[in-house]
Design a protein around this motif. Structure first.
Motif, short mmCIF file in Angstrom:
data_model
loop_
_atom_site.label_atom_id
_atom_site.label_comp_id
_atom_site.label_asym_id
_atom_site.label_seq_id
_atom_site.Cartn_x
_atom_site.Cartn_y
_atom_site.Cartn_z
N THR A 142 0.84 -1.20 0.00
CA THR A 142 0.00 0.00 0.00
C THR A 142 0.87 1.25 0.00
OG1 THR A 142 -1.70 -1.20 1.20
CG2 THR A 142 -1.85 1.20 1.22
N GLY A 191 0.94 -0.09 -4.55
CA GLY A 191 -0.20 -0.83 -5.05
C GLY A 191 -1.35 0.07 -5.51
N PRO A 192 -1.80 1.02 -4.67
CA PRO A 192 -2.86 1.93 -5.11
C PRO A 192 -2.49 2.75 -6.33
CG PRO A 192 -2.66 1.98 -2.73
CD PRO A 192 -1.49 1.17 -3.23
N VAL A 195 -2.97 0.61 -9.41
CA VAL A 195 -4.40 0.46 -9.71
C VAL A 195 -4.95 1.75 -10.33
CG1 VAL A 195 -6.70 0.14 -8.69
CG2 VAL A 195 -4.80 -1.34 -7.99
N GLU A 214 -14.25 -2.81 -8.30
CA GLU A 214 -13.55 -2.63 -7.03
C GLU A 214 -12.54 -3.75 -6.78
OE1 GLU A 214 -13.60 -0.05 -4.87
OE2 GLU A 214 -14.74 0.92 -6.48
N SER A 215 -12.69 -4.87 -7.47
CA SER A 215 -11.80 -6.01 -7.23
C SER A 215 -10.43 -5.86 -7.89
CB SER A 215 -12.45 -7.31 -7.72
OG SER A 215 -12.62 -7.27 -9.13
N SER A 217 -6.79 -5.15 -8.50
CA SER A 217 -5.71 -5.11 -7.51
C SER A 217 -4.36 -5.27 -8.20
CB SER A 217 -5.88 -6.25 -6.49
OG SER A 217 -5.68 -7.50 -7.14
N GLU A 219 -2.24 -7.53 -7.67
CA GLU A 219 -2.05 -8.95 -7.97
C GLU A 219 -2.73 -9.33 -9.29
OE1 GLU A 219 -1.26 -8.03 -3.88
OE2 GLU A 219 -3.10 -7.69 -5.03
#
Length: 314
Positions: A142, A191-192, A195, A214-215, A217, A219
């Motif tokens: 994050t 990470g954010p 995205v 929203e899913s 990510s 990953e």
């Protein structure tokens, strides 16, 4: 001559949970436990939980207080050499004398340090850098964290906060970072941030595998990149380029034996780590790159408790 205690308790204090482990001097975890942090209970409530966790680990291991060298704690924030927490946003703490508060509850030595620095200590002694003289740990998640170990000890610098690679400025005209400044490494590579980059481009991209939900990510993005999705590959390449430049800067300035890369996003493996390595090689001064090993971190979620134990097991 008094026999030195051969055990310590390592604590990894997070915003959601507190992880603890009873660790032997050779690095073996002999017991572990966890409990909710309950941030809303404040620093005194958190101290009570840590004290209870430590007592449970000590008693469960059949040890007396004299058998424990002390308690090391990794805190997600800025700390001082006196054991105060200057700021820990995820705990809602500001200027908390946490070492004193905890020592009032536990009759043992307490040492406190930043969680990324503590994790670096674990990797240097027991993980990717075991046996090395110097290691820089980068944690990808994050946020982007970092910790530097020189000569077997955490290097704190004059501010006691050295290692904040996430706030290395990559572009002063770049995106706003959570710290309030523009163009930090974290604003490009967390990470954010990954995205956000994909979401902005999805409406105009041809992508069969990236959901605009929203899913979404890091990953999912890394997996899509591995499977050939062009937008996902662009996102990964962008993150890898900036991380590689930051790593090159570390090598050019510090020239450590090892740079270890950990954190949740690093689990993507070669699809992310290989282009990071290539970018770092491109931007490192000629003749320096081959003297530093860039390796995946080895300890995973145990890095915090194992590194914290090394704060008191010298």
């Amino acid at each position: 001559m008094a026999v030195q205690p051969q055990h310590a308790i390592g604590i990894d204090l997070g915003g959601g949970s507190i992880k603890g482990a009873l660790v032997a001097a050779d690095g073996r975890m002999e017991a572990n436990a966890r409990c909710p942090t309950d941030v809303e209970s404040g620093e005194y409530g958190v101290a009570d939980r840590i004290a209870g966790l430590c007592e449970s680990l000590r008693a469960g291991g059949g040890l007396a207080n004299d058998d424990i060298a002390g308690i090391g704690i990794g805190v997600p924030g800025v700390t001082t050499s006196e054991g105060d927490v200057i700021i820990a946003p995820n705990l809602h703490w500001r200027r908390v004398p946490f070492k004193r508060i905890l020592e009032e509850r536990i009759r043992l030595q307490v040492e406190i340090d930043n969680d990324a620095s503590v994790a670096a200590m674990g990797e240097a002694h027991l993980g990717a850098g075991r046996g090395c003289e110097s290691l820089f740990l980068i944690t990808l998640g994050t946020g982007i964290g970092g910790g530097l170990v020189l000569g077997g000890d955490i290097h704190h610098g004059a501010s006691f906060a050295a290692g904040e690679i996430g706030h290395m400025c990559m572009d002063p005209d770049g995106p706003l970072c959570g710290c309030g400044k523009n163009g930090c490494l974290e604003a490009f590579t967390s990470g954010p941030a990954m995205v956000r980059y994909v979401r902005r481009r999805l409406p105009d991209a041809v992508s069969a595998s990236l959901p605009d939900t929203e899913s979404l990510s890091p990953e999912i993005i890394c997996l899509a990149a591995k499977n050939g999705d062009s937008l996902a590959r662009d996102a990964v390449a962008r993150v890898a380029r900036y991380l590689g430049i930051a790593i090159a800067n570390i090598i050019n300035v510090i020239s450590p034996d090892v740079i270890a890369i950990g954190g949740g996003i690093s689990a993507a493996g070669g699809v992310l780590l290989d282009p990071i390595d290539a970018s770092a090689r491109e931007y490192t001064l000629e003749g320096m790159f081959d003297h530093t090993r860039i390796l995946p971190a080895e300890l995973g979620n145990d890095a915090g408790v194992l590194g914290a134990s090394r704060l008191v097991l010298k």
